[in-house]
Design a protein around this motif. Structure first.
Motif, mmCIF file in Angstrom:
data_model
loop_
_atom_site.group_PDB
_atom_site.id
_atom_site.type_symbol
_atom_site.label_atom_id
_atom_site.label_comp_id
_atom_site.label_asym_id
_atom_site.label_seq_id
_atom_site.Cartn_x
_atom_site.Cartn_y
_atom_site.Cartn_z
ATOM 1 N N UNK A 125 94.735 43.599 31.148
ATOM 2 C CA UNK A 125 94.639 44.984 31.611
ATOM 3 C C UNK A 125 93.317 45.627 31.215
ATOM 4 N N UNK A 126 92.775 45.312 30.021
ATOM 5 C CA UNK A 126 91.493 45.903 29.625
ATOM 6 C C UNK A 126 90.344 45.331 30.454
ATOM 7 N N UNK A 127 90.459 44.055 30.859
ATOM 8 C CA UNK A 127 89.440 43.458 31.723
ATOM 9 C C UNK A 127 89.487 44.087 33.119
ATOM 10 N N UNK A 128 90.710 44.366 33.583
ATOM 11 C CA UNK A 128 90.855 44.975 34.911
ATOM 12 C C UNK A 128 90.226 46.355 34.935
ATOM 13 N N UNK A 129 90.500 47.166 33.910
ATOM 14 C CA UNK A 129 89.945 48.520 33.876
ATOM 15 C C UNK A 129 88.445 48.519 33.589
ATOM 16 N N UNK A 130 87.899 47.375 33.193
ATOM 17 C CA UNK A 130 86.467 47.281 32.940
ATOM 18 C C UNK A 130 85.667 46.754 34.124
ATOM 19 N N UNK A 131 86.353 46.408 35.215
ATOM 20 C CA UNK A 131 85.657 45.894 36.398
ATOM 21 C C UNK A 131 84.798 46.987 37.042
ATOM 22 N N UNK A 132 83.684 46.580 37.635
ATOM 23 C CA UNK A 132 82.736 47.531 38.221
ATOM 24 C C UNK A 132 83.367 48.374 39.318
ATOM 25 N N UNK A 133 84.176 47.731 40.177
ATOM 26 C CA UNK A 133 84.773 48.481 41.280
ATOM 27 C C UNK A 133 85.741 49.556 40.807
ATOM 28 N N UNK A 134 86.268 49.384 39.595
ATOM 29 C CA UNK A 134 87.196 50.383 39.040
ATOM 30 C C UNK A 134 86.429 51.474 38.298
ATOM 31 N N UNK A 135 85.509 51.067 37.436
ATOM 32 C CA UNK A 135 84.768 52.042 36.630
ATOM 33 C C UNK A 135 83.856 52.944 37.478
ATOM 34 N N UNK A 136 83.303 52.374 38.578
ATOM 35 C CA UNK A 136 82.420 53.176 39.432
ATOM 36 C C UNK A 136 83.208 54.171 40.279
ATOM 37 N N UNK A 137 84.381 53.759 40.733
ATOM 38 C CA UNK A 137 85.191 54.642 41.574
ATOM 39 C C UNK A 137 85.950 55.673 40.749
ATOM 40 N N UNK A 138 86.337 55.290 39.536
ATOM 41 C CA UNK A 138 87.135 56.187 38.690
ATOM 42 C C UNK A 138 86.561 56.207 37.268
ATOM 43 N N UNK A 139 85.374 56.779 37.083
ATOM 44 C CA UNK A 139 84.695 56.751 35.783
ATOM 45 C C UNK A 139 85.464 57.449 34.665
ATOM 46 N N UNK A 140 86.024 58.604 34.943
ATOM 47 C CA UNK A 140 86.735 59.355 33.902
ATOM 48 C C UNK A 140 88.105 58.751 33.596
ATOM 49 N N UNK A 141 88.779 58.295 34.627
ATOM 50 C CA UNK A 141 90.080 57.652 34.432
ATOM 51 C C UNK A 141 89.928 56.367 33.626
ATOM 52 N N UNK A 142 88.957 55.524 33.990
ATOM 53 C CA UNK A 142 88.747 54.268 33.267
ATOM 54 C C UNK A 142 88.267 54.527 31.838
ATOM 55 N N UNK A 143 87.488 55.589 31.649
ATOM 56 C CA UNK A 143 87.026 55.946 30.310
ATOM 57 C C UNK A 143 88.207 56.295 29.402
ATOM 58 N N UNK A 144 89.135 57.078 29.914
ATOM 59 C CA UNK A 144 90.315 57.476 29.149
ATOM 60 C C UNK A 144 91.226 56.284 28.875
ATOM 61 N N UNK A 145 91.447 55.471 29.895
ATOM 62 C CA UNK A 145 92.339 54.313 29.747
ATOM 63 C C UNK A 145 91.780 53.310 28.741
ATOM 64 N N UNK A 146 90.473 53.054 28.802
ATOM 65 C CA UNK A 146 89.862 52.111 27.868
ATOM 66 C C UNK A 146 89.954 52.614 26.434
#
Length: 339
Positions: free
Chosen positions: A186-207
């Motif tokens: 799950x941490x690798x999934x939330x660290x993928x470029x397509x996720x972090x670029x589309x949802x920067x704040x959401x991925x930041x909080x989740x990580x």
């Protein structure tokens, strides 16, 4: 009978602990696994319809598991293969068996009450953390839980980012272009470029949330041994743990390393330490005898659980098969109760 009961019930509790000893972050599964553990334990001695009636974690916390009306007959409780065989073969008036069944009923009730009181089954934070699993998106309840996450991690996002976060989670729940989760941490999934670029704040909080510690506090006890850390530190038995402590204490008391402690001035001509040699031989014999004993116990357990030898090519596979067989016995017990 008691040991047979322990060997059948304890794997249920142990599997929960071992799950959260893994290296990958699993904090998002903590609430779900706690509810699953509690239900699987309850069905060992509580009527299935009573457990199924508790449809929410809040109802599970309020469930009256001490009431005799909620419990099944002691003879029908999950006792494990070995104990159940002894009970069935004995006379109904056997005072030893009757005493054993009474103790089992009391033990189940006491342990169930402890789990009910100690497990945070209705904790709102743990419920909300389950919403960060990518496969949970697309539901109104998941969206509601995600909206609450910034209130639990108040230092991760500022006010402007929080506003953008609220917009991102709504888009996230209807986005079908995101990569699949299968086989990915799950941490690798939330660290993928397509996720972090589309949802920067959401991925930041989740990580930030996934970096939280979730393992058993007992792991911290290894610090007293000067950080004995290896890939199997969580599997050390008590004897090995005690030996390491004793050796480290002796070396620390003498203010020497292991090399300094056993170093010889002339290792080519000095005589061998007979006491050390005797102790090493004795230790080797005891070690081999212990391995042989454990091997015999495993073979006996395999026969009891009717596990085919051809499927046990490795120690890990053998342990998995034994655990699965024990779980199958518990599930079979539940199915019989429903019938």
């Amino acid at each position: 009978m008691i040991m047979g009961l322990y060997s059948s019930v304890f794997p249920l509790l142990k599997s929960f602990v071992i799950l959260f000893e893994m290296k990958e972050p699993l904090i998002h599964l903590l609430h779900e696994e706690q509810v699953k553990l509690f239900k699987e334990f309850l069905v060992c001695y509580i009527k299935p319809d009573v457990v199924l009636g508790a449809t929410t974690s809040t109802k599970l916390k309020k469930l009256d598991i001490s009431s005799q009306s909620s419990q099944i007959n002691p003879e029908s409780m999950f006792l494990g293969v070995k104990a159940q065989t002894v009970v069935r073969k004995s006379a109904k008036k056997d005072f030893v068996v009757k005493g054993f069944l009474k103790q089992v009923s009391e033990a189940y009730t006491l342990c169930g009450k402890v789990l009910q009181d100690k497990l945070p089954l209705s904790n709102p934070l743990l419920k909300s953390l389950g919403a960060i699993h990518p496969e949970a998106r697309g539901h109104a309840q998941t969206l509601s839980y995600m909206q609450k996450l910034p209130t639990y991690a108040t230092t991760v996002l500022d006010e402007a980012e929080t506003q953008e976060y609220d917009q991102e989670i709504r888009k996230f729940h209807i986005d079908n272009s995101l990569p699949e989760m299968k086989g990915t941490r799950i941490d690798h999934w939330w660290g993928k470029d397509e996720v972090t670029k589309s949802y920067p704040n959401l991925s930041k909080l989740v990580q930030a949330i996934l970096s939280c510690f979730h393992g058993p506090q007992v792991e911290s006890s290894f610090n007293i041994m000067n950080d004995v850390i290896d890939n199997k530190s969580g599997r050390l038995n008590l004897e090995t743990y005690s030996v390491i402590q004793t050796i480290k204490y002796r070396l620390s008391a003498d203010e020497k390393t292991a090399i300094q402690f056993f170093q010889k001035k002339d290792y080519m001509h000095e005589s061998v330490d007979k006491i050390l040699f005797k102790n090493m031989n004795s230790s080797n014999r005891e070690y081999k005898a212990d391995l042989e004993k454990k091997r015999d116990e495993k073979l006996l357990k395999k026969r009891e659980l009717d596990i085919r030898a051809k499927n046990t090519n490795s120690k890990r596979k053998a342990k998995e098969l034994i655990a699965n067989a024990a779980k199958k016995a518990r599930l079979g017990h539940c199915q019989n109760l429903k019938k």
